[in-house]
Write a protein that holds these residues in place. Structure first.
Motif, PDB file in Angstrom:
ATOM      1  N   SER A   1      -2.412 -14.416  60.490  1.00  0.00           N
ATOM      2  CA  SER A   1      -2.171 -15.184  59.272  1.00  0.00           C
ATOM      3  C   SER A   1      -0.692 -15.483  59.125  1.00  0.00           C
ATOM      4  N   VAL A   2      -0.411 -16.564  58.405  1.00  0.00           N
ATOM      5  CA  VAL A   2       0.948 -16.877  57.988  1.00  0.00           C
ATOM      6  C   VAL A   2       0.870 -17.327  56.531  1.00  0.00           C
ATOM      7  N   GLU A   3       1.730 -16.763  55.702  1.00  0.00           N
ATOM      8  CA  GLU A   3       1.788 -17.120  54.289  1.00  0.00           C
ATOM      9  C   GLU A   3       3.223 -17.504  53.942  1.00  0.00           C
ATOM     10  N   VAL A   4       3.373 -18.614  53.249  1.00  0.00           N
ATOM     11  CA  VAL A   4       4.684 -19.090  52.795  1.00  0.00           C
ATOM     12  C   VAL A   4       4.692 -19.038  51.274  1.00  0.00           C
ATOM     13  N   PHE A   5       5.747 -18.486  50.683  1.00  0.00           N
ATOM     14  CA  PHE A   5       5.764 -18.314  49.228  1.00  0.00           C
ATOM     15  C   PHE A   5       7.098 -18.744  48.632  1.00  0.00           C
ATOM     16  N   TYR A   6       7.035 -19.071  47.351  1.00  0.00           N
ATOM     17  CA  TYR A   6       8.232 -19.312  46.541  1.00  0.00           C
ATOM     18  C   TYR A   6       8.001 -18.675  45.179  1.00  0.00           C
ATOM     19  N   LYS A   7       8.977 -17.905  44.716  1.00  0.00           N
ATOM     20  CA  LYS A   7       8.867 -17.223  43.437  1.00  0.00           C
ATOM     21  C   LYS A   7      10.110 -17.503  42.590  1.00  0.00           C
ATOM     22  N   LYS A   8       9.897 -17.956  41.372  1.00  0.00           N
ATOM     23  CA  LYS A   8      10.973 -18.175  40.418  1.00  0.00           C
ATOM     24  C   LYS A   8      10.846 -17.141  39.307  1.00  0.00           C
ATOM     25  N   MET A   9      11.942 -16.407  39.038  1.00  0.00           N
ATOM     26  CA  MET A   9      11.931 -15.350  38.029  1.00  0.00           C
ATOM     27  C   MET A   9      12.917 -15.672  36.913  1.00  0.00           C
ATOM     28  N   TYR A  10      12.462 -15.449  35.672  1.00  0.00           N
ATOM     29  CA  TYR A  10      13.258 -15.759  34.493  1.00  0.00           C
ATOM     30  C   TYR A  10      13.563 -14.475  33.704  1.00  0.00           C
ATOM     31  N   ASN A  11      14.702 -14.491  33.008  1.00  0.00           N
ATOM     32  CA  ASN A  11      15.121 -13.345  32.183  1.00  0.00           C
ATOM     33  C   ASN A  11      15.238 -12.062  33.006  1.00  0.00           C
ATOM     34  N   VAL A  12      15.649 -12.227  34.257  1.00  0.00           N
ATOM     35  CA  VAL A  12      15.850 -11.073  35.130  1.00  0.00           C
ATOM     36  C   VAL A  12      17.063 -10.284  34.635  1.00  0.00           C
ATOM     37  N   ILE A  13      16.947  -8.962  34.635  1.00  0.00           N
ATOM     38  CA  ILE A  13      18.044  -8.147  34.117  1.00  0.00           C
ATOM     39  C   ILE A  13      18.856  -7.533  35.263  1.00  0.00           C
ATOM     40  N   ASP A  14      20.128  -7.409  35.010  1.00  0.00           N
ATOM     41  CA  ASP A  14      21.047  -6.657  35.857  1.00  0.00           C
ATOM     42  C   ASP A  14      22.039  -5.992  34.913  1.00  0.00           C
ATOM     43  N   PHE A  15      22.921  -5.178  35.451  1.00  0.00           N
ATOM     44  CA  PHE A  15      23.888  -4.471  34.608  1.00  0.00           C
ATOM     45  C   PHE A  15      25.301  -4.886  34.981  1.00  0.00           C
ATOM     46  N   ARG A  16      26.156  -4.929  33.984  1.00  0.00           N
ATOM     47  CA  ARG A  16      27.542  -5.328  34.195  1.00  0.00           C
ATOM     48  C   ARG A  16      28.239  -4.362  35.142  1.00  0.00           C
ATOM     49  N   ASN A  55      23.206   6.400  26.873  1.00  0.00           N
ATOM     50  CA  ASN A  55      23.950   5.381  26.143  1.00  0.00           C
ATOM     51  C   ASN A  55      23.046   4.794  25.059  1.00  0.00           C
ATOM     52  N   GLU A  56      23.351   5.081  23.787  1.00  0.00           N
ATOM     53  CA  GLU A  56      22.538   4.584  22.686  1.00  0.00           C
ATOM     54  C   GLU A  56      22.566   3.058  22.609  1.00  0.00           C
ATOM     55  N   GLN A  57      23.635   2.462  23.107  1.00  0.00           N
ATOM     56  CA  GLN A  57      23.786   1.009  23.058  1.00  0.00           C
ATOM     57  C   GLN A  57      23.574   0.393  24.452  1.00  0.00           C
ATOM     58  N   LEU A  58      22.542   0.874  25.128  1.00  0.00           N
ATOM     59  CA  LEU A  58      22.262   0.448  26.499  1.00  0.00           C
ATOM     60  C   LEU A  58      22.114  -1.067  26.605  1.00  0.00           C
ATOM     61  N   GLU A  59      21.511  -1.694  25.604  1.00  0.00           N
ATOM     62  CA  GLU A  59      21.271  -3.129  25.686  1.00  0.00           C
ATOM     63  C   GLU A  59      22.572  -3.923  25.805  1.00  0.00           C
ATOM     64  N   GLY A  60      23.685  -3.326  25.382  1.00  0.00           N
ATOM     65  CA  GLY A  60      24.978  -3.971  25.534  1.00  0.00           C
ATOM     66  C   GLY A  60      25.486  -3.962  26.961  1.00  0.00           C
ATOM     67  N   GLU A  61      24.858  -3.178  27.837  1.00  0.00           N
ATOM     68  CA  GLU A  61      25.234  -3.128  29.249  1.00  0.00           C
ATOM     69  C   GLU A  61      24.420  -4.118  30.092  1.00  0.00           C
ATOM     70  N   VAL A  62      23.369  -4.657  29.506  1.00  0.00           N
ATOM     71  CA  VAL A  62      22.439  -5.521  30.235  1.00  0.00           C
ATOM     72  C   VAL A  62      22.964  -6.961  30.272  1.00  0.00           C
ATOM     73  N   ARG A  63      22.806  -7.589  31.426  1.00  0.00           N
ATOM     74  CA  ARG A  63      23.099  -9.013  31.568  1.00  0.00           C
ATOM     75  C   ARG A  63      21.833  -9.704  32.084  1.00  0.00           C
ATOM     76  N   VAL A  64      21.571 -10.888  31.577  1.00  0.00           N
ATOM     77  CA  VAL A  64      20.293 -11.563  31.833  1.00  0.00           C
ATOM     78  C   VAL A  64      20.519 -12.917  32.485  1.00  0.00           C
ATOM     79  N   GLY A  65      19.680 -13.248  33.439  1.00  0.00           N
ATOM     80  CA  GLY A  65      19.758 -14.551  34.098  1.00  0.00           C
ATOM     81  C   GLY A  65      18.460 -14.862  34.817  1.00  0.00           C
TER      82      GLY A  65
END
Length: 781
Positions: free
Chosen positions: A566-581, A589-599
């Motif tokens: 078999s061969v499978e070809v895919f494309y995936k688009k992801m929104y509101n993906v989180i990473d950290f500064r 960290n009580e204010q963890l959401e302030g460390e999150v960056r979204v894209g």
């Protein structure tokens, strides 16, 4: 409105047209154990059609009345042929005998050989437990997760890790279920081993795409693991003794063919040798992990069944009274199966899942105790309506209550440390789904569905509002306190569709599209999951992640369906993906959401697979090309950068050869591109201090990874007691991990040279050199 009425009329017409059809249904089981067989085939010769048993072994076939020759088959079992006169609805159970009852062949794969061609499923692979047991293993521990990592489209999080990434998704974007209960941490010993005991597991299946509409909550994949139900015929004992751990499983009927149970335990024994050590710190240390699985299966009658299953596992590490840590999962599932009719199958399930972890020191001026956990309580009700042999409708709904306890530190009076109570939170997760499968003639099959999901933060909670004008550091501008009620709501529709066009008996083209949403996120600033990462919910500040994935594939079988390609070809688009500064503070960290960056992020690639499942020589060869890129405005100067698990090339060879009925040789070889990292590329002086200058985010790679493993399994001759049916089976497995002693980089750090402090050099750490192991397995029948 006119179209809606027309659709209702057509549906009524189609259904009433089948009113004169007759149905035969029942359960398909293993004749030796009474275990229901998943994916067994019911084939009607005259009509060249049939059905497949579901995950509970139930099948339902509806055709026009008449006399038919029916063949019941399951790979690894003797087929059974029967002539039935179908002039009314009938219930008929089948028991199939294993074609080879040897210890390694009792748990057999069980799928029709051309299923990869004939079904609408794609991006889905089932791994037989019998095959997993033959694979080479680290320290002799057969590992379901590490076996999954050898499949196309699935990549390891790193050397020795039980985390995995699917088609450019993060390790937290995989939904791992054990009897429908979420397993939040699938690892022992910080990732070296998985929590799944081979002897307690019945079925393993991974969905990389085309995920059925009844499942959701994660973006990338579903790993569905089902436990055995217990031998309803005889008492059996299965176990093994290895260099790291030992395990024992007991199965038996309480009431023959009606009530059965299974209890399975595993424990490591590093710590059993510590009392013999001379070092006092080591002498009193405790380092071990354990797993305990249990399940009871009660057949009330042909229409009603109850299943109770549970899992408990922990890792314990104690070094005298100076430091200790523990973490583990607990799950419980109560399921009620009911047949309303021969065509309508229902499931009512209640689930409890708890992942808990902690650190501490019990004595001294630095004594403390830190605990954190996430608790889920859920209920779901789903139905499968077998309208006709070629037309099946599934629907249902569910509710999950999440409780998040991100961390609390308690300290005794004599400690110099301060206590801390991180605010907890609560959330409700609702969903409803409908899923329709239909065969439209001999060529085209379609499976489509729709899932609606909603997520609500509720109850006593604390949220922060941030000034985001400075991308490197968000500043708290307000604190919002809630005492009760619904605080925030997110919802969305998740369409799913699979379509197959069968070119001929040995080839087909398939395509699928699915949208997935994820409301829970993992706080992690390393490249692989650890027990001390913690989950946090979507909220006013954090939107749910969302992904759209499209796949197209070509499937071709050769040698009378013995060789799959078999061969499978895919494309995936992801929104509101989180990473950290950069330099994010995640821990307590009580204010963890302030460390999150979204894209946003996207991944694309192709997967190639050649697999042979039957015969003396089995295995597969897979190659995956994947590229995964993120673009988050506040990270890397807003420029696109590789995800931390972006490894474009991934290659695996997995081979197994039965030299004789008693001797098997297996080997695997893996290669992957090195993981991307952010490294210092220079230094400069700032306010009298030497400060490193770093590369762009994830712009430098570790050296490429490759490794070979081999194993030999010898099955001893069965022993019987004076000609009785009871017998004893045993085998010896010898494995060598990292056969040619490749020193794969686990990490690279930069340190100053002692003689010339102004000069830096890179220092590589690797985990495993060549590592042999031996395991003795046994079974009493």
């Amino acid at each position: 409105m006119k179209k809606t009425l027309l659709h209702v009329f057509l549906l009524f017409f189609v259904i009433s047209g089948f009113a004169q059809n007759q149905t035969f249904s029942g359960y398909i089981k293993d004749d030796n154990t009474g275990e229901e067989l998943i994916g067994a085939t019911v084939y009607i010769k005259e009509l060249k059609t049939g059905g497949v048993s579901n995950i509970y072994g139930f099948y339902s076939v509806t055709v026009r009345g008449g006399s038919y020759s029916v063949i019941i088959s399951f790979m690894g079992y003797d087929s059974q042929a029967k002539t039935i006169d179908l002039n009314k609805d009938i219930s008929m159970d089948f028991s199939l005998k294993p074609s080879d009852t040897h210890i390694e062949e009792v748990n057999v794969e069980g799928e029709r050989l051309d299923k990869n061609i004939s079904s609408t499923e794609m991006s889905t692979i089932k791994l037989p437990i019998a095959k997993i047991k033959k694979m080479p293993s680290l320290m002799g521990e057969v590992d379901i997760i590490k076996s999954i990592q050898l499949l196309p489209g699935v990549q390891s999080s790193g050397e020795g890790s039980s985390g995995f990434h699917v088609r450019g998704g993060g390790a937290d974007q995989n939904l791992i279920l054990l009897d429908d209960a979420t397993v939040y941490s699938s690892s022992h010993l910080f990732g070296f081993f998985s929590v799944f005991n081979q002897d307690a597991v019945k079925d393993v299946q991974i969905f990389k795409g085309g995920i059925p509409a009844q499942y959701g909550g994660r973006l990338s994949s579903l790993l569905d693991i089902r436990m055995k139900e217990g031998n309803s015929k005889n008492i059996t004992a299965t176990g093994g003794i290895g260099i790291v751990s030992s395990r024992l499983t007991l199965e038996a009927p309480i009431v023959k063919d009606k009530v059965s149970f299974i209890v399975s335990g595993r424990r490591s024994y590093f710590d059993l040798f510590f009392p013999f050590m001379s070092n006092p710190a080591v002498k009193d240390a405790e380092i071990y992990f354990y797993d305990l699985n249990g399940k009871i299966n009660y057949k009330i009658n042909n229409n009603n069944r109850i299943f109770l299953s549970g899992y408990s596992g922990d890792d314990i590490m104690k070094f005298s009274k100076l430091f200790e840590t523990n973490y583990g999962n607990k799950t419980f599932t109560a399921r009620y199966n009911h047949l309303f009719s021969s065509r309508l199958f229902s499931n009512l399930t209640m689930i409890y899942s708890d992942f808990k972890y902690g650190l501490g020191a019990s004595e001294g001026s630095m004594a403390f105790d830190w605990i954190s956990n996430i608790i889920d309580i859920s209920v779901k009700n789903d139905y499968t309506w077998y309208i006709t042999t070629n037309n099946t409708l599934s629907f249902g709904a569910g509710l999950i209550r999440h409780e998040f306890l991100p961390g609390s530190i308690t300290v005794p009076d004599e400690s110099l440390l301060n206590g801390l109570e991180m605010p907890g939170s609560f959330a409700l997760d609702y969903y409803g789904f409908i899923d329709h499968s239909i065969n439209m003639g001999d060529k085209i099959s379609l499976r489509y569905g729709l899932r609606f999901s909603a997520f609500q933060n509720y109850g006593e909670s604390t949220f922060y509002e941030f000034d985001k004008s400075n991308p490197t550091e968000y500043i708290v501008t307000d604190t919002l306190e809630y005492n009760s009620g619904i605080i925030n709501t997110y919802s969305g529709l998740e369409p799913r569709i699979n379509i197959k066009y069968q070119i001929n008996a040995s080839s087909s083209i398939k395509a699928n599209y699915n949208r997935t949403m994820q409301y829970l996120h993992l706080a992690n600033n390393s490249n692989s999951p650890t027990p001390y990462d913690f989950w946090f919910p979507s909220s006013k500040n954090i939107k749910p992640q969302k992904a759209d994935q499209g796949v197209i594939g070509y499937f071709q079988n050769f040698l009378d369906n013995k060789l799959e390609t078999s061969v499978e070809v895919f494309y995936k688009k992801m929104y509101n993906v989180i990473d950290f500064r950069d330099h994010a503070q995640i821990f307590l960290n009580e204010q963890l959401e302030g460390e999150v960056r979204v894209g946003d992020a996207h991944s694309y690639g192709a997967e190639f697979l050649i697999r042979k499942q039957k015969g003396k020589f089995t295995g597969w060869i897979s190659y995956t090309y994947t590229k995964t890129l993120r673009k988050i405005p506040e990270i890397n100067g807003g420029k696109e950068y590789p995800a931390p698990y972006d490894r474009p090339h991934d290659f695996a060879i997995v081979l197994s050869y039965d030299i004789s009925k008693r001797l098997n040789v297996s080997a695997n070889w893996v290669y992957s591109t090195g993981s991307p990292r952010t490294f210092p590329t220079g230094r400069h002086e700032f306010n009298g201090m030497i400060v490193p200058v770093y590369s762009d985010r994830n712009s430098i790679r570790l050296p490429d990874y490759h490794r070979a493993d081999i194993s030999v399994t010898y099955n001893f001759k069965d022993k019987k007691n004076n000609g009785e049916k009871k017998k004893f089976q045993s085998s010896l497995n010898f494995s060598i991990y990292n056969f040619y002693n490749r020193h794969n980089a686990y990490s690279i750090v930069f340190t100053s040279d002692e003689l010339t402090p102004n000069e830096m050099y890179a220092e590589k750490t690797y985990l495993f050199p060549i590592f042999p192991s031996i395991t003795y397995n046994f079974k009493f029948l």
